[in-house]
Design a protein around this motif. Structure first.
Motif, PDB file in Angstrom:
ATOM      1  N   ARG A 251       0.673   4.202  -2.870  1.00  0.00           N
ATOM      2  CA  ARG A 251       0.560   5.647  -2.637  1.00  0.00           C
ATOM      3  C   ARG A 251       1.626   6.410  -3.416  1.00  0.00           C
ATOM      4  O   ARG A 251       1.354   7.467  -3.994  1.00  0.00           O
TER       5      ARG A 251
ATOM      6  N   ASP B  84       1.005   9.117  -6.485  1.00  0.00           N
ATOM      7  CA  ASP B  84       1.581  10.464  -6.459  1.00  0.00           C
ATOM      8  C   ASP B  84       2.401  10.750  -7.711  1.00  0.00           C
ATOM      9  O   ASP B  84       2.306  11.832  -8.311  1.00  0.00           O
TER      10      ASP B  84
ATOM     11  N   ARG C 168       0.826  -1.208   0.000  1.00  0.00           N
ATOM     12  CA  ARG C 168       0.000   0.000   0.000  1.00  0.00           C
ATOM     13  C   ARG C 168       0.863   1.263   0.000  1.00  0.00           C
ATOM     14  O   ARG C 168       0.461   2.285  -0.572  1.00  0.00           O
TER      15      ARG C 168
END
Length: 252
Positions: A230, A234, A226
């Motif tokens: 992320r 981004d 996870r």
């Protein structure tokens, strides 16, 4: 310093882990903890980061310890801890018995109400700093039957300390670095911003794998997957997993 063959092999793994720049600081402490349990023939591991503003230890990582007992540490025991601040002041690998005789420790509420609940008997700490800023600590424990740590184990932990501190510094700087602007040149250029591990995760998502399936394939934890996701979101400027699944990733 003499090292056995198994110690040499374990240390190579430790230094390889600490040399990698793709991991966040929490993952570094967790994976190092598992390695140290094996290298130092220990049973339990915990790691915290000292917060000078709140005057408390946070960012907990723990292995083979009861979360409820650790919650009690956060709420009460850390404020009545007779050993950790002394160990912290040494700034090198230090046995608990170097700062307090074992029999004296066993008479304290800290031992009877906290340490003994998880079978923590013989302990050794290392607290890493960058100047006066605490980076993170390593708290390694053995059960009573294992016997105390010795000078050899202390030397092994001191050998690891510079690489441990450096890995945390790099991870913390990366976490606070400003986001990169959206790349020019379309999806191909954006894809090039991803690390090799991030590209691997992205390909797994495009295959329709769940986080657990990705973790199993890559031999990492689900929280690590996870974290990668992320970072990918981004870097690619997207917000949803479905957008990543439809991303035009290049072929291998």
């Amino acid at each position: 310093m003499y090292l056995t063959g198994s110690e040499q092999h374990a240390l190579r793994g430790v230094f390889t882990l600490l040399a990698q720049d793709e991991r966040n600081e929490r993952e570094i402490r967790e994976r190092l903890g598992w390695a140290l349990l094996d290298l130092l023939h220990a049973d339990q591991f915990a790691s915290f980061v000292w917060n000078t503003e709140s005057r408390s230890f946070g960012a907990r990582v723990a292995l083979n310890m009861d979360p409820a007992n650790l919650d009690r540490y956060a709420q009460w025991h850390q404020h009545h801890d007779p050993i950790t601040f002394v160990l912290q002041s040494h700034r090198r690998a230090t046995r608990v018995t170097d700062v307090m005789p074992q029999r004296a420790l066993m008479r304290t509420p800290f031992f009877t109400d906290f340490l003994s609940r998880d079978g923590l008997h013989w302990g050794m700490n290392l607290h890493a700093f960058e100047g006066e800023r605490a980076l993170g600590d390593l708290r390694i424990w053995r059960r009573k039957g294992r016997g105390d740590f010795g000078d050899h184990e202390k030397a092994l932990l001191d050998l690891i300390e510079p690489a441990f501190a450096g890995a945390l510094q790099r991870a913390q700087r990366a976490a606070t670095a400003p986001a990169l602007p959206a790349p020019r040149g379309g999806q191909e250029a954006a894809w090039a911003l991803l690390s090799a591990r991030e590209q691997e995760v992205a390909r797994c998502v495009r295959e329709g794998l769940t986080d657990k399936e990705i973790a199993r394939r890559m031999a990492v934890g689900v929280p690590t997957v996870r974290t990668y996701l992320r970072r990918i979101f981004d870097k690619l400027g997207i917000e949803r997993r479905s957008a990543l699944a439809g991303w035009g990733t290049p072929a291998r």
